[in-house]
Structure formats: C-alpha cells, structure tokens
Design an enzyme around this catalytic site. Structure first.
Site, PDB file in Angstrom:
ATOM      1  N   SER A  99       0.795  -1.232   0.000  1.00 24.55           N
ATOM      2  CA  SER A  99       0.000   0.000   0.000  1.00 24.55           C
ATOM      3  C   SER A  99       0.828   1.283   0.000  1.00 24.55           C
ATOM      4  O   SER A  99       0.257   2.378  -0.087  1.00 24.55           O
ATOM      5  CB  SER A  99      -0.947   0.014   1.208  1.00 24.55           C
ATOM      6  OG  SER A  99      -2.050  -0.822   0.972  1.00 24.55           O
ATOM      7  N   SER A 130      -5.988   3.574   4.419  1.00 21.25           N
ATOM      8  CA  SER A 130      -5.411   2.854   3.284  1.00 21.25           C
ATOM      9  C   SER A 130      -6.496   2.159   2.461  1.00 21.25           C
ATOM     10  O   SER A 130      -6.325   1.018   2.004  1.00 21.25           O
ATOM     11  CB  SER A 130      -4.374   1.828   3.765  1.00 21.25           C
ATOM     12  OG  SER A 130      -3.571   1.381   2.705  1.00 21.25           O
ATOM     13  N   LYS A 151       0.128   3.861  -2.570  1.00 20.85           N
ATOM     14  CA  LYS A 151      -0.848   4.941  -2.396  1.00 20.85           C
ATOM     15  C   LYS A 151      -0.191   6.284  -2.064  1.00 20.85           C
ATOM     16  O   LYS A 151      -0.875   7.314  -2.045  1.00 20.85           O
ATOM     17  CB  LYS A 151      -1.859   4.571  -1.308  1.00 20.85           C
ATOM     18  CG  LYS A 151      -2.687   3.336  -1.635  1.00 20.85           C
ATOM     19  CD  LYS A 151      -3.792   3.122  -0.611  1.00 20.85           C
ATOM     20  CE  LYS A 151      -4.530   1.819  -0.838  1.00 20.85           C
ATOM     21  NZ  LYS A 151      -3.903   0.671  -0.183  1.00 20.85           N
TER      22      LYS A 151
END
Length: 392
Positions: free
Chosen positions: A72, A132, A75
C-alpha cells in the site's frame, strides 16, 4: 648500582608495554560515527533508506535499490497525484466522485463503498491516507485519470519525473499484481514530495474517524501508521503489507527544525517495522541539528528609497536564519543579500523586500525573505522641494 639498573629496566619495559597497549586499543576503537552506528540496531527489515529532508543527505541505507513489491505504499503516489491535481485546479475537494463497480470490488483494506454512490473527493482522499482504503484509491484514480489504467500511466510518468528509476506501478492500490515494484530509495523520494502538503499531514493526524456512507452506514477508519501517535514529531507516513512485500512503512518526523524521512521494506511484523523506523528517526536526529547562521537583529540593511518621505528604509529578517547541518560541522557559510539598489515608495512594513541566500561553497543551502522594517509614504511636491533645499 645493580639495583638502579634493574629498576630502570623495569621502568623502560613498563613504558614500552604501555605504548603497545594504547596503540592496540586505539587500533580497535572505532571512530565516533562508527561507534554510534554500532550501537544502533538496524536489523528488522530487508531494505532501508533514511535521509535528512532539507539537505537530502543519506542517514542510513541498506539494500536501498532492491526492487520489491511495496504493497500500500503505492498509495503515496496515488495521494500525491490527487494533491497535485488539486493544486492545478483539475479537481476540487468538493467534487462528487461516482463509485464504479470496479472501485467497489476492491479487496483488502477498504471503507466498503457501494457502486453507484457519489462521495466527496475529500472524504475519499482522507480514507486513503488514514485507513489505506483500496476502494477509495481506485475511485480517485478513475476520477482523475479517466480509468485506473489511465491513472497508472500518470503515476509512472510522475515517477520518471522524480527520478524514480527503479519503480513500476501497475495499479493505484498496491494490491498484488505481477510487474509492480519499487525500492526503499524511490519510495523515500515520493514521500518527501508529500511533506509540502498540509492537507496530507492533517489527514495523517487523524487517529480514529467514522466514514459516513450516503445510506447512513458508517465504517470506522483507524490510522494504519501508529507512529503518528507514539513517536513525537511524526506527522506523516504510509504503511503497507502483503505476504510478498511483508511489512513496510515510509514516514517522516520533525524535531527542532530537523526533518528525517525513513523508509523500510520487508519487516517480519508491524511491531518490528515500527520499532525500526523509530530507531532510525532517533539516529537521524542524533546526527543533524538546526544551526543559526544569522540572527534577525543582525540582518538589518538600508535600501535607498525613491519618491518617498525618507531617503532609506531598513530591511530585515522576520526570524533567525537557520541551516540544517551535521552535528559538530564547523562549516563557514557565505551569506549573500539579494536586494534592489533602490525601491520606490509607497512601501509597507512587512512586505517582501528581497532575500538572503546562504551558500556552502558554491552550493545553496538556504534562503529566506527579507522584509521592510517600516512603512514609507510616497512624497508629495512639497516634500521633494524640501529635499532640494536641504541638499543646498
């Protein structure tokens, strides 16, 4: 006489042994820097890259160019492109973003968006930063890039612009997909880009918040970066985890004017990841300090004024001029005033007048704006006549 000789021999032998012992000890004692490194436990992750933000000096690095999935932490780029689109006026926080079937179908961490719903862009970005949320990340990607694939192209283009040579994005979420990778060094680069966004830091500071859905449902969002609460000065960061990437984190903390950016990849547990980043922060802060190179009260200069009620005006710094330097560094900095030869009235106290630039050799290390110390009214005809008589 023999006793004296024996005593002298013993003294001489003792002296030689002392010299030998001191030399042997000195040979094995590391320098202060080496000693400090040896005292810090940097184990706990496969790849590490730590820098001081202003100078971009490397604090510590290990396998920083190894290409691996980053989960993640992808991101970070998704958030960065959203913030840059906001800056450019291409989107606004109040935009209503329609949730597609594709966005709603995302697994992993999410806020459980329903296809067909319309959600404010601000709420989607917040859920990406705090929780997230994969579904929100894809919704943002489709809104900004037209499709997730279109957005991924934008991500890779921006990565190239930032010099991230060992990065390839394949989606907006970091969910497992063949061909996606980056490095600790490259992730560190894009994390630094987020430092200039107060909105990102604001969202990072949220510990717990409800995401409110149009149908009245709520989804509890919990901050995935525990260091924003448990490490003093940590004000932004992005976590990541998949079974392949393992536990990852890229975060930044600021103390006493010094900002450290730390990126770790491939930790075995979230606890080990957080502990390592905390140790890396500590080590970074132990190496750098914020030094005053010019006090505000010592910065005053006079600039000539044309068509004003006074001939000169003072310019000054509003606060002390500081640079980030390694502790113990005795560099003599060169200070250069960048000011016009003459300014034209009227002038207002506090307005920008010029700047001071600080150099380490030929390298610029800092600059700060100079302001007018007082206001100067524009002169009238009688003022100008009075000046002429005074000059006689």
């Amino acid at each position: 006489m023999g006793e004296v000789k024996n005593m002298l021999k013993k003294v001489f032998v003792t002296f030689l042994l002392t010299i030998f012992a001191v030399g042997a000890i000195a040979a094995v004692i590391p320098s202060n820097a080496e000693n400090a490194m040896a005292e810090v436990d940097f184990s706990g992750a496969n790849s590490v890259y730590v820098t001081e933000y202003q100078t971009d000096k490397v604090v510590y690095a290990k396998n920083e160019n190894d290409r691996k999935p980053i989960a993640s932490m992808v991101k970070i780029m998704t958030s960065l492109l959203t913030l840059e689109a906001l800056d450019d006026g291409k989107v606004s926080l109040g935009d209503s973003v329609e949730i597609s079937e594709h966005a709603a179908s995302m697994g992993g961490s999410q806020v459980f968006l329903d296809a067909g719903d319309s959600i404010k862009l601000e709420e989607l970005l917040k859920s990406v930063v705090v929780a997230s949320a994969n579904d929100s990340a894809v919704a943002l990607a489709e809104h900004i890039g037209g499709s997730e694939d279109g957005f991924v192209s934008m991500m890779n283009k921006r990565a190239a612009e930032l010099g991230m040579k060992d990065t390839n994005f394949v989606n907006a979420t970091g969910l497992p997909k063949i061909g996606g990778y980056s490095t600790a060094k490259d992730v560190n680069v894009m994390t630094k880009e987020l430092v200039r966004y107060p909105l990102y830091k604001k969202f990072c500071s949220i510990w717990l918040e409800d995401f409110k859905h149009p149908d009245g449902r709520t989804t509890v969002m919990t901050n995935t970066n525990k260091l924003v609460r448990y490490y003093k000065g940590c004000d932004l960061g992005k976590t990541g985890f998949t079974s392949e990437a393992m536990y990852c984190l890229s975060a930044s903390a600021k103390r006493q004017g010094v900002r450290i950016v730390a990126t770790v990849m491939g930790a075995k547990t979230s606890k080990e990841r957080n502990a390592l980043v905390s140790r890396l922060f500590d080590f970074g802060f132990s190496k750098f300090e914020c030094k005053v190179v010019l006090r505000a009260e010592d910065s005053v200069r006079d600039v000539k004024v044309s068509r004003g009620k006074q001939k000169t005006v003072g310019v000054t710094l509003s606060e002390d001029l500081r640079v980030i330097a390694e502790r113990g560094d005795d560099t003599e900095y060169r200070i250069e005033y960048v000011l016009p030869n003459k300014v034209k009235a009227p002038l207002k106290a506090g307005d920008a007048a010029g700047k001071i630039v600080v150099y380490d050799g030929d390298r610029q290390v800092a600059e700060q704006t100079l302001h007018f110390a007082s206001s100067v009214e524009k002169s009238n005809l009688w003022d100008e006549i009075g000046k002429i008589f005074k000059e006689w």
